[in-house]
Scaffold this motif. Structure first.
Motif, PDB file in Angstrom:
ATOM      1  N   ILE A   1       0.840  -1.208   0.000  1.00 48.78           N
ATOM      2  CA  ILE A   1       0.000   0.000   0.000  1.00 48.78           C
ATOM      3  C   ILE A   1       0.869   1.249   0.000  1.00 48.78           C
ATOM      4  O   ILE A   1       0.618   2.204  -0.753  1.00 48.78           O
ATOM      5  N   GLU A   2       1.917   1.252   0.827  1.00 47.30           N
ATOM      6  CA  GLU A   2       2.815   2.418   0.898  1.00 47.30           C
ATOM      7  C   GLU A   2       3.556   2.609  -0.418  1.00 47.30           C
ATOM      8  O   GLU A   2       3.691   3.748  -0.914  1.00 47.30           O
ATOM      9  N   ALA A   3       4.045   1.518  -0.998  1.00 48.87           N
ATOM     10  CA  ALA A   3       4.788   1.610  -2.260  1.00 48.87           C
ATOM     11  C   ALA A   3       3.900   2.150  -3.378  1.00 48.87           C
ATOM     12  O   ALA A   3       4.335   2.986  -4.180  1.00 48.87           O
ATOM     13  N   ARG A   4       2.656   1.697  -3.406  1.00 51.61           N
ATOM     14  CA  ARG A   4       1.738   2.172  -4.443  1.00 51.61           C
ATOM     15  C   ARG A   4       1.433   3.655  -4.248  1.00 51.61           C
ATOM     16  O   ARG A   4       1.415   4.428  -5.214  1.00 51.61           O
ATOM     17  N   ALA A   5       1.181   4.076  -2.998  1.00 49.99           N
ATOM     18  CA  ALA A   5       0.853   5.478  -2.733  1.00 49.99           C
ATOM     19  C   ALA A   5       2.028   6.399  -3.037  1.00 49.99           C
ATOM     20  O   ALA A   5       1.844   7.516  -3.532  1.00 49.99           O
ATOM     21  N   LEU A   6       3.244   5.922  -2.749  1.00 48.29           N
ATOM     22  CA  LEU A   6       4.435   6.744  -2.950  1.00 48.29           C
ATOM     23  C   LEU A   6       5.067   6.528  -4.323  1.00 48.29           C
ATOM     24  O   LEU A   6       6.115   7.113  -4.613  1.00 48.29           O
ATOM     25  N   GLU A   7       4.424   5.687  -5.150  1.00 51.40           N
ATOM     26  CA  GLU A   7       4.887   5.414  -6.520  1.00 51.40           C
ATOM     27  C   GLU A   7       6.340   4.945  -6.520  1.00 51.40           C
ATOM     28  O   GLU A   7       7.187   5.424  -7.272  1.00 51.40           O
ATOM     29  N   MET A   8       6.600   3.965  -5.632  1.00 50.30           N
ATOM     30  CA  MET A   8       7.937   3.422  -5.459  1.00 50.30           C
ATOM     31  C   MET A   8       8.001   1.993  -5.986  1.00 50.30           C
ATOM     32  O   MET A   8       6.972   1.342  -6.171  1.00 50.30           O
ATOM     33  N   ALA A   9       9.219   1.503  -6.193  1.00 52.03           N
ATOM     34  CA  ALA A   9       9.411   0.100  -6.525  1.00 52.03           C
ATOM     35  C   ALA A   9       9.040  -0.752  -5.310  1.00 52.03           C
ATOM     36  O   ALA A   9       9.113  -0.295  -4.162  1.00 52.03           O
ATOM     37  N   ASP A  10       8.655  -1.986  -5.554  1.00 51.84           N
ATOM     38  CA  ASP A  10       8.193  -2.850  -4.468  1.00 51.84           C
ATOM     39  C   ASP A  10       9.254  -3.095  -3.408  1.00 51.84           C
ATOM     40  O   ASP A  10       8.934  -3.342  -2.244  1.00 51.84           O
ATOM     41  N   ASP A  11      10.525  -3.056  -3.792  1.00 53.79           N
ATOM     42  CA  ASP A  11      11.594  -3.338  -2.839  1.00 53.79           C
ATOM     43  C   ASP A  11      12.204  -2.068  -2.244  1.00 53.79           C
ATOM     44  O   ASP A  11      13.215  -2.125  -1.536  1.00 53.79           O
ATOM     45  N   ALA A  12      11.612  -0.888  -2.514  1.00 52.77           N
ATOM     46  CA  ALA A  12      12.146   0.372  -1.986  1.00 52.77           C
ATOM     47  C   ALA A  12      11.878   0.476  -0.491  1.00 52.77           C
ATOM     48  O   ALA A  12      10.969  -0.154   0.051  1.00 52.77           O
ATOM     49  N   GLU A  13      12.678   1.287   0.183  1.00 55.05           N
ATOM     50  CA  GLU A  13      12.566   1.421   1.626  1.00 55.05           C
ATOM     51  C   GLU A  13      11.999   2.779   2.021  1.00 55.05           C
ATOM     52  O   GLU A  13      12.147   3.773   1.300  1.00 55.05           O
ATOM     53  N   VAL A  14      11.366   2.797   3.184  1.00 54.35           N
ATOM     54  CA  VAL A  14      10.827   4.030   3.750  1.00 54.35           C
ATOM     55  C   VAL A  14      11.298   4.163   5.188  1.00 54.35           C
ATOM     56  O   VAL A  14      11.684   3.187   5.831  1.00 54.35           O
ATOM     57  N   PHE A  15      11.276   5.403   5.665  1.00 54.06           N
ATOM     58  CA  PHE A  15      11.361   5.659   7.095  1.00 54.06           C
ATOM     59  C   PHE A  15       9.923   5.743   7.596  1.00 54.06           C
ATOM     60  O   PHE A  15       9.125   6.543   7.094  1.00 54.06           O
ATOM     61  N   ALA A  16       9.572   4.925   8.564  1.00 55.97           N
ATOM     62  CA  ALA A  16       8.228   4.904   9.137  1.00 55.97           C
ATOM     63  C   ALA A  16       8.288   5.509  10.535  1.00 55.97           C
ATOM     64  O   ALA A  16       8.969   4.984  11.414  1.00 55.97           O
ATOM     65  N   ILE A  17       7.583   6.614  10.718  1.00 53.16           N
ATOM     66  CA  ILE A  17       7.580   7.343  11.988  1.00 53.16           C
ATOM     67  C   ILE A  17       6.195   7.239  12.604  1.00 53.16           C
ATOM     68  O   ILE A  17       5.207   7.674  12.005  1.00 53.16           O
ATOM     69  N   ARG A  18       6.108   6.643  13.789  1.00 55.49           N
ATOM     70  CA  ARG A  18       4.825   6.541  14.482  1.00 55.49           C
ATOM     71  C   ARG A  18       4.871   7.439  15.721  1.00 55.49           C
ATOM     72  O   ARG A  18       5.800   7.351  16.533  1.00 55.49           O
TER      73      ARG A  18
END
Length: 248
Positions: A115-132
């Motif tokens: 879901i995050e990759a699709r929303a951010l238009e990223m490759a499936d193996d791309a990384e994010v910083f997740a801040i909660r």
């Protein structure tokens, strides 16, 4: 219409009331109709209506007042937030006269979910910083937010203080400004973990807001999943219609 007391019919009434509150159809301080009027409006029995209203009263969305002007009212001690709001929550709370604070629950670097990759238009193996983070207004939890950012755009994000406005941080450190923001608003209920974060009961109503922010080039740089206590926030929407210019 056949129905049983409580159950899915009462849940549907609760969702409709919360949707009316989120859309501004019901405003804080508004008095609901009589029990008979509301039962007719929602096409349910009075017993089902009571089953629908009781959890909302327990959650603090509604309050009962006695006396000549008594009845059931929407609580007034809520934070008003514009839909697709680009102002950071601390600034919004300060402008509304509320004291704000933030608790960082976690910050991690990990592969983006589908879901995050699709929303951010990223490759499936791309990384994010997740801040909660848990956001508090006047010392009481208001929301728990999960914000995800592509690592390539904000390579050292966790090295910065994360308990303030992330929008201000992104602007100052990375030149990222939300020019376009798209939000989706739904009604949900709190899980055990979410209830603990927000200091409410399990299955209490929540406003669920997902948001995608894009920069001036149309590139998405933020995907957020925010859970707001339904008893403490009211969503408003303002639209402007261009006026026809009359001239000779």
């Amino acid at each position: 219409m056949s129905e049983t007391t409580g159950g899915p019919v009462a849940e549907d009434v609760r969702r409709r009331i919360l949707a009316m509150l989120a859309q501004g159809t019901l405003a804080p301080g508004a008095r609901l109709g009589t029990e008979r009027d509301m039962a007719e409006m929602f096409s349910v029995s009075r017993s089902t209506l009571r089953s629908a209203l009781l959890p909302l009263s327990r959650a603090g969305v509604l309050e009962r007042r006695t006396g000549r002007g008594g009845g059931t009212f929407i609580r007034t001690d809520v934070v008003e937030r514009q839909t697709a709001e680009s102002t950071g929550l601390p600034q919004l709370l300060a402008e509304s006269g509320h004291a704000s604070s933030t608790q960082v629950v976690g910050a991690e670097r990990r592969p983006a979910t589908p879901i995050e990759a699709r929303a951010l238009e990223m490759a499936d193996d791309a990384e994010v910083f997740a801040i909660r983070r848990i956001r508090l207004a006047d010392g009481t939890p208001l929301s728990v937010d999960l914000a995800c950012f592509p690592v390539d755009l904000v390579p050292d994000l966790p090295a910065h203080p994360l308990d303030g406005s992330l929008y201000a941080l992104l602007r100052a450190s990375y030149g990222l400004v939300a020019v376009e923001t798209t939000e989706t608003i739904e009604v949900g209920t709190a899980s055990g973990r979410e209830a603990a974060w927000l200091e409410i009961g399990i299955r209490r109503p929540l406003l669920v807001i997902t948001r995608v922010s894009r920069d001036e080039d149309g590139i998405p740089f933020e995907y957020s999943f925010d859970l707001f206590r339904a008893d403490r926030v009211r969503l408003t929407s303002t639209s402007t219609v261009a006026r026809e210019v009359k001239g000779g």
